[in-house]
Design an enzyme around this catalytic site. Structure first.
Site, mmCIF file in Angstrom:
data_model
loop_
_atom_site.group_PDB
_atom_site.id
_atom_site.type_symbol
_atom_site.label_atom_id
_atom_site.label_comp_id
_atom_site.label_asym_id
_atom_site.label_seq_id
_atom_site.Cartn_x
_atom_site.Cartn_y
_atom_site.Cartn_z
ATOM 1 N N HIS A 1 24.991 83.035 -17.394
ATOM 2 C CA HIS A 1 24.287 84.173 -16.804
ATOM 3 C C HIS A 1 23.877 83.985 -15.352
ATOM 4 C CE1 HIS A 1 22.967 86.005 -20.924
ATOM 5 N NE2 HIS A 1 24.268 85.773 -20.847
ATOM 6 N N CYS B 1 14.936 63.447 -11.423
ATOM 7 C CA CYS B 1 13.699 62.732 -11.096
ATOM 8 C C CYS B 1 12.924 62.599 -12.403
ATOM 9 C CB CYS B 1 12.908 63.420 -9.976
ATOM 10 S SG CYS B 1 12.178 65.025 -10.371
ATOM 11 N N THR C 1 10.456 64.352 -13.785
ATOM 12 C CA THR C 1 10.315 65.630 -14.498
ATOM 13 C C THR C 1 11.483 66.570 -14.257
ATOM 14 O OG1 THR C 1 9.155 66.705 -12.667
ATOM 15 C CG2 THR C 1 7.799 65.531 -14.320
ATOM 16 N N ASP D 1 15.745 60.176 -7.551
ATOM 17 C CA ASP D 1 14.755 59.288 -6.961
ATOM 18 C C ASP D 1 14.598 58.094 -7.910
ATOM 19 O OD1 ASP D 1 13.182 60.175 -9.095
ATOM 20 O OD2 ASP D 1 11.550 60.912 -7.839
ATOM 21 N N HIS E 1 26.070 90.151 -14.993
ATOM 22 C CA HIS E 1 25.400 88.956 -14.486
ATOM 23 C C HIS E 1 25.778 88.687 -13.026
ATOM 24 C CE1 HIS E 1 24.036 88.340 -18.515
ATOM 25 N NE2 HIS E 1 25.289 88.341 -18.954
#
Length: 145
Positions: free
Chosen positions: A98, A65, A67, A8, A133
């Site tokens: 993992h 973005c 955060t 964004d 995993h």
């Protein structure tokens, strides 16, 4: 490697930096936008980048973005996506080893370009360990329904 990338407005500058870095490394980059600093909605771009990975058109994806949180949530809404928000190289390594994460989210307001490039390098160069995993990743994917 063919990599989708999306952001964004809050992630635009870092996306441009990462796109150039990836191209310098010889990767093919499919840029789904955004294309400027004009305000826009992260779900549009997170989902677009994720759909390319889910369809197999791209091997991995990177979304950005401010955060990294909102755009990672939107990418994870696409069936088949395991998008991990990473702010350090160790997390990027471990989510590949993992979780077999196929997408990486970055927070441009948190992670600077040099660190982001290192995180991307580790994310793209680390393989999935499989073994125990793989069973866990299969359980994650069953949650999608």
């Amino acid at each position: 490697m063919n990599i989708s990338i999306g952001c964004d407005h809050g992630g635009f500058a870092l996306k441009e930096n990462i796109r150039a870095y990836l191209e310098e490394q010889g990767h093919t980059v499919t840029d789904v936008g955004c294309k400027s600093l004009e305000s826009c909605d992260y779900p549009d771009f997170g989902a677009a980048a994720a759909r390319l990975v889910a369809s197999g058109a791209c091997e991995r994806g990177i979304v950005i973005c401010t955060t990294g949180i909102g755009i990672s949530i939107s990418a994870n809404k696409v069936k088949g996506i395991r998008c991990a928000l990473c702010g350090d190289a160790f997390s990027a390594e471990m989510t590949r080893r993992h979780n077999d994460a196929n997408m990486l989210a970055l927070g441009a307001g948190i992670t600077g370009p040099n660190l982001a490039q290192k995180i991307v390098e580790v994310f793209l160069s680390t393989g999935f360990e499989g073994g125990r995993h793989a069973r866990r990743v299969d359980k994650l994917m069953q949650i999608e329904g």
